[in-house]
Design an enzyme around this catalytic site. Sequence first.
Site, PDB file in Angstrom:
ATOM      1  N   HIS A 316       0.849  -1.195   0.000  1.00  6.82           N
ATOM      2  CA  HIS A 316       0.000   0.000   0.000  1.00  6.82           C
ATOM      3  C   HIS A 316       0.876   1.232   0.000  1.00  6.82           C
ATOM      4  O   HIS A 316       1.941   1.254   0.627  1.00  6.82           O
ATOM      5  CB  HIS A 316      -0.913   0.003   1.236  1.00  6.82           C
ATOM      6  CG  HIS A 316      -2.053   0.966   1.152  1.00  6.82           C
ATOM      7  ND1 HIS A 316      -1.902   2.301   1.448  1.00  6.82           N
ATOM      8  CD2 HIS A 316      -3.351   0.798   0.806  1.00  6.82           C
ATOM      9  CE1 HIS A 316      -3.069   2.912   1.289  1.00  6.82           C
ATOM     10  NE2 HIS A 316      -3.961   2.028   0.900  1.00  6.82           N
ATOM     11  N   ASP A 374      -7.822  -4.176  -0.723  1.00  4.41           N
ATOM     12  CA  ASP A 374      -8.381  -4.328  -2.065  1.00  4.41           C
ATOM     13  C   ASP A 374      -8.323  -5.778  -2.541  1.00  4.41           C
ATOM     14  O   ASP A 374      -9.199  -6.233  -3.274  1.00  4.41           O
ATOM     15  CB  ASP A 374      -7.619  -3.436  -3.055  1.00  4.41           C
ATOM     16  CG  ASP A 374      -7.748  -1.967  -2.723  1.00  4.41           C
ATOM     17  OD1 ASP A 374      -8.889  -1.497  -2.580  1.00  4.41           O
ATOM     18  OD2 ASP A 374      -6.724  -1.289  -2.581  1.00  4.41           O
TER      19      ASP A 374
END
Length: 439
Positions: A316, A374
Amino acid sequence: MSQDAGSNAPKDSVTLIDHSTGNELNMPLLEGTVGPKVIDIRKLYSELDYFTFDPGFMATGSCDSRITYIDGDAGVLLYRGYRIDDLAKHCDFPEVSYLLLKGELPDEEKKNKFVSDITYHTMVHEQLHKFYDGFRRDAHPMAIMCGVVGALSAFYHDSTDISDPRQRMIASYRLIAKMPTIAAWAYKYAIGQPFVYPRNDLSYAADFIHMMFATPCEEYIVSPTISRAMDRILTLHADHEQNASTSTVRLAGSSGANPFACIAAGIASLWGPAHGGANEAVLKMLNEIGDVKKIPEFVAKAKDKDDPFRLMGFGHRVYKNFDPRATLMRETCHEVLGELGIKDDPLLDLAMELEKIALEDEYFVERKLYPNVDFYSGIIFKAIGIPESMFTVLFAVARTVGWISQWNEMIEDPGQKIGRPRQLYIGETERDFVPLGDR
């Protein structure tokens, strides 16, 4: 120009000296309740005739805020000071929405009233039903969302005066309440099914699922496990500090634009594959890999710095440790897969094998390239039966409460100014004009 400690500089400041002119500027050091200190550069341009260059705003604070805090190195996400894992485990989405919007967790009476107010705002104006017919049948649901949400300002004139706190709150409630209806209808329109109206006897998450999957032909019972998973997904995505779409909402709002237009701008920003489209990219990557047997080949490609292939859904930009939302999403993912009893879906089998390798492979562990939120949300959506085109739409439903909370905070900030970034101009200097016939 250099940074020095000026003899007369205040203790909590940074002194910038321009050695070409001898001018200096003492810039205050601001300190939040948590997080790094911030250099206040607001007088840099007016007093020294310089401004900063920071593409992507990687080291620039655009506002002060009391809503969300992220410590990417420690893997911490706080909503109004509460850890995301505590909220996701012990609160439902309406309770978290109240917290983000109003600053404190509600007591039972306040929560019940808030839930009631949201529930009885879920219907949209019936003329908006006809608005969908203006889109092509194959229009992307996010395109429909942008248009319909922007059009709300034409339907609700009584909540567009941003100087009136009551109107701002009415607009906030309307957006939180109506977004699932608008999103579900975008999906129904895309697949050619009749629109399903909201039901006041269902929870926020269950009502959304019902509007997505029910038809007039037969009764549709929402699974409690799926409803709980959707509620948690909405909570985990509700806000994430000053990301691209939130900054877009604030920037649009800084001009005095009405709230519906500001949220439509946020939806447009979220649509980008580098932002809200990440979970959709995960599914596309899994389709590209295609078979569990090919995983070692693609993992090797991901490790090769000269190969453009990247494993989507790992690591991330903000979190340099494990994404705190991913732990909860992983748990939810396995609950959903267990509830649905999916045993022979090649794509989901592939995803679970890839997750196992990423959590054990030394290359990924050393670089802290853990599966992120995600990765798991894409798998959950796939398992539930939500098409890839709707992934970002669900993200928009969740993020609406964060956007509107941030917008309200900006409007109420007495120091708020219209956003006006500067640039480093590298074009031509002034040139003499040459008439068309002489060029």
